[in-house]
Write a protein that holds these residues in place. Structure first.
Motif, PDB file in Angstrom:
ATOM      1  N   ASP A   1       0.828  -1.206   0.000  1.00 35.93           N
ATOM      2  CA  ASP A   1       0.000   0.000   0.000  1.00 35.93           C
ATOM      3  C   ASP A   1       0.864   1.258   0.000  1.00 35.93           C
ATOM      4  OD1 ASP A   1      -2.232  -1.644   0.157  1.00 35.93           O
ATOM      5  OD2 ASP A   1      -2.289  -1.545   2.358  1.00 35.93           O
ATOM      6  N   LEU A   2       0.255   2.359  -0.390  1.00 39.35           N
ATOM      7  CA  LEU A   2       0.880   3.670  -0.338  1.00 39.35           C
ATOM      8  C   LEU A   2       0.131   4.537   0.670  1.00 39.35           C
ATOM      9  CD1 LEU A   2       1.375   4.474  -4.150  1.00 39.35           C
ATOM     10  CD2 LEU A   2       3.044   3.539  -2.550  1.00 39.35           C
ATOM     11  N   HIS A   3       0.874   5.318   1.435  1.00 43.71           N
ATOM     12  CA  HIS A   3       0.270   6.284   2.344  1.00 43.71           C
ATOM     13  C   HIS A   3       0.637   7.689   1.892  1.00 43.71           C
ATOM     14  CE1 HIS A   3      -0.812   3.009   4.887  1.00 43.71           C
ATOM     15  NE2 HIS A   3       0.405   2.791   5.352  1.00 43.71           N
ATOM     16  N   ILE A   4      -0.352   8.541   1.690  1.00 42.60           N
ATOM     17  CA  ILE A   4      -0.129   9.946   1.380  1.00 42.60           C
ATOM     18  C   ILE A   4       0.013  10.698   2.704  1.00 42.60           C
ATOM     19  CG2 ILE A   4      -1.118  12.024   0.340  1.00 42.60           C
ATOM     20  CD1 ILE A   4      -2.608  10.180  -1.619  1.00 42.60           C
ATOM     21  N   LEU A   5       1.096  11.468   2.834  1.00 40.83           N
ATOM     22  CA  LEU A   5       1.410  12.162   4.076  1.00 40.83           C
ATOM     23  C   LEU A   5       1.325  13.670   3.904  1.00 40.83           C
ATOM     24  CD1 LEU A   5       4.622  10.179   5.141  1.00 40.83           C
ATOM     25  CD2 LEU A   5       2.236   9.603   5.611  1.00 40.83           C
ATOM     26  N   ASN A   6       0.956  14.382   4.982  1.00 38.41           N
ATOM     27  CA  ASN A   6       1.020  15.838   4.982  1.00 38.41           C
ATOM     28  C   ASN A   6       2.325  16.293   5.645  1.00 38.41           C
ATOM     29  OD1 ASN A   6       0.687  15.735   7.798  1.00 38.41           O
ATOM     30  ND2 ASN A   6      -1.522  16.094   7.675  1.00 38.41           N
ATOM     31  N   VAL A   7       2.515  17.602   5.789  1.00 40.13           N
ATOM     32  CA  VAL A   7       3.781  18.128   6.294  1.00 40.13           C
ATOM     33  C   VAL A   7       4.004  17.829   7.775  1.00 40.13           C
ATOM     34  CG1 VAL A   7       4.001  19.960   4.590  1.00 40.13           C
ATOM     35  CG2 VAL A   7       2.721  20.390   6.695  1.00 40.13           C
ATOM     36  N   ASN A   8       2.977  17.338   8.453  1.00 44.71           N
ATOM     37  CA  ASN A   8       3.134  16.912   9.839  1.00 44.71           C
ATOM     38  C   ASN A   8       3.457  15.427   9.937  1.00 44.71           C
ATOM     39  OD1 ASN A   8       2.474  19.509  10.972  1.00 44.71           O
ATOM     40  ND2 ASN A   8       0.341  19.089  10.420  1.00 44.71           N
ATOM     41  N   GLY A   9       3.578  14.774   8.771  1.00 40.40           N
ATOM     42  CA  GLY A   9       3.865  13.350   8.746  1.00 40.40           C
ATOM     43  C   GLY A   9       2.652  12.482   8.986  1.00 40.40           C
ATOM     44  N   LYS A  10       1.461  13.070   8.991  1.00 41.73           N
ATOM     45  CA  LYS A  10       0.231  12.325   9.220  1.00 41.73           C
ATOM     46  C   LYS A  10      -0.310  11.760   7.910  1.00 41.73           C
ATOM     47  CE  LYS A  10       0.381  13.479  13.554  1.00 41.73           C
ATOM     48  NZ  LYS A  10       0.798  12.477  14.569  1.00 41.73           N
TER      49      LYS A  10
END
Length: 323
Positions: A47-56
């Motif tokens: 799977d792939l996880h899309i992250l924001n700038v907070n690493g979430k």
């Protein structure tokens, strides 16, 4: 530019740090994209996880893998079952998985290659801007008006990105149109100059090669394996004395010097020039990528021993390769 994180690799695993050099995403993933537009993506098993700038984690894409791309205009090219497609920042599929190759989305469109090796230009709505009929299409920029296409006889011609018909003049080779100018080589094994968006000569053929595009009215040029920088009229701004000079990004231009042999990038080091052509960061890196904002990825060491670091515009590490 939105805030970004910076890719790192430790013990063969990938993660991200922030601009202060603090680890935000632990390096535990098998692969990761570059961070762009405030978004990144990591490979977690299948799977792939899309992250924001907070690493979430913003979204998860199942049964997909990273294909060496980064987010662009809110879209990411990914692989599923050996076919490429595009997802948005929420993980929704916006262009189905049916391509052999694909470039990042620029101006709401992407260059793609079908299984019959033909290239076309598709919009994020799934409509063909250029029908898939070309042997190749050159990548372009957010401010480009034209791109170059390879027709059946392997000559290059120009086509407006608004979808209108290609221009009739042809070239042996071209690079990318930007700032209204396009580097071209009219004849096979000939010299390079550049034309405007109407295919009118601006600088006649006089260089052995050029950089990929114009940046802030400048372009890298090479003669007899020695690189420098020219303005839009063909006047040298930086004398041709380096083994390589790159494009100007965010006020910094890569250069390479000390190569073991002319025409190679082996045995020397990378540094960075400023916009005036003066050395801003001395040549001391074994590898370097262009600046993105006020940061650039560099490597120290060769091949398997190469270690990745990040520097600021002054050449100071905020992520040291030896950490």
């Amino acid at each position: 530019m939105r805030d970004n994180l910076y890719f790192i690799r430790r013990n063969g695993k990938c993660g991200y740090v922030n601009r202060q050099g603090d680890i935000v995403v632990d390096p535990v993933y098998s692969d990761a994209t570059g961070f762009a537009d405030g978004l990144g993506c990591v490979q977690d098993g299948m799977d792939l996880h899309i992250l924001n700038v907070n690493g979430k984690v913003e979204a998860t894409i199942e049964n997909a893998s990273i294909f060496g791309h980064s987010f662009s205009e809110g879209y990411l090219c990914v692989d599923r079952n050996d076919k490429l497609g595009f997802v948005d920042e929420h993980g929704n599929v916006v262009i189905d998985f049916e391509f052999q190759r694909a470039a990042d989305v620029v101006q709401g469109m992407a260059i793609v290659q079908l299984s019959d090796d033909r290239y076309g230009l598709i919009s994020t709505m799934g409509d063909w801007v250029f029908e898939p009929q070309y042997n190749y299409i050159t990548e372009y920029w957010p401010d480009s008006k034209l791109t170059a296409v390879v027709v059946d006889d392997y000559r290059w011609s120009l086509r407006p990105l608004d979808g209108s018909d290609r221009l009739q003049r042809e070239f042996a080779s071209t690079h990318q149109e930007r700032e209204g100018l396009l580097p071209v080589c009219p004849e096979q094994d000939g010299k390079w100059g550049w034309v405007d968006t109407r295919c009118t000569d601006v600088v006649s053929e006089q260089f052995d090669g050029t950089g990929t595009a114009f940046f802030d009215g400048t372009i890298a040029v090479v003669t007899d394996n020695r690189w420098g920088v020219s303005d839009t009229r063909g006047n040298l701004l930086v004398q041709q004395k380096y083994n390589f000079t790159g494009n100007l990004h965010f006020g910094r231009r890569r250069f390479y010097e000390g190569a073991a042999k002319p025409g190679t990038l082996v045995g020397g080091k990378y540094g960075f020039l400023d916009a005036a052509g003066e050395i801003a960061i001395p040549a001391r890196f074994d590898g370097a990528l262009d600046f993105v904002g006020d940061a650039a990825m560099v490597t120290v060491g060769q091949r398997r021993d190469a270690k990745l670091g990040w520097i600021n515009e002054n050449g100071e590490f905020f992520w040291n390769p030896n950490r």
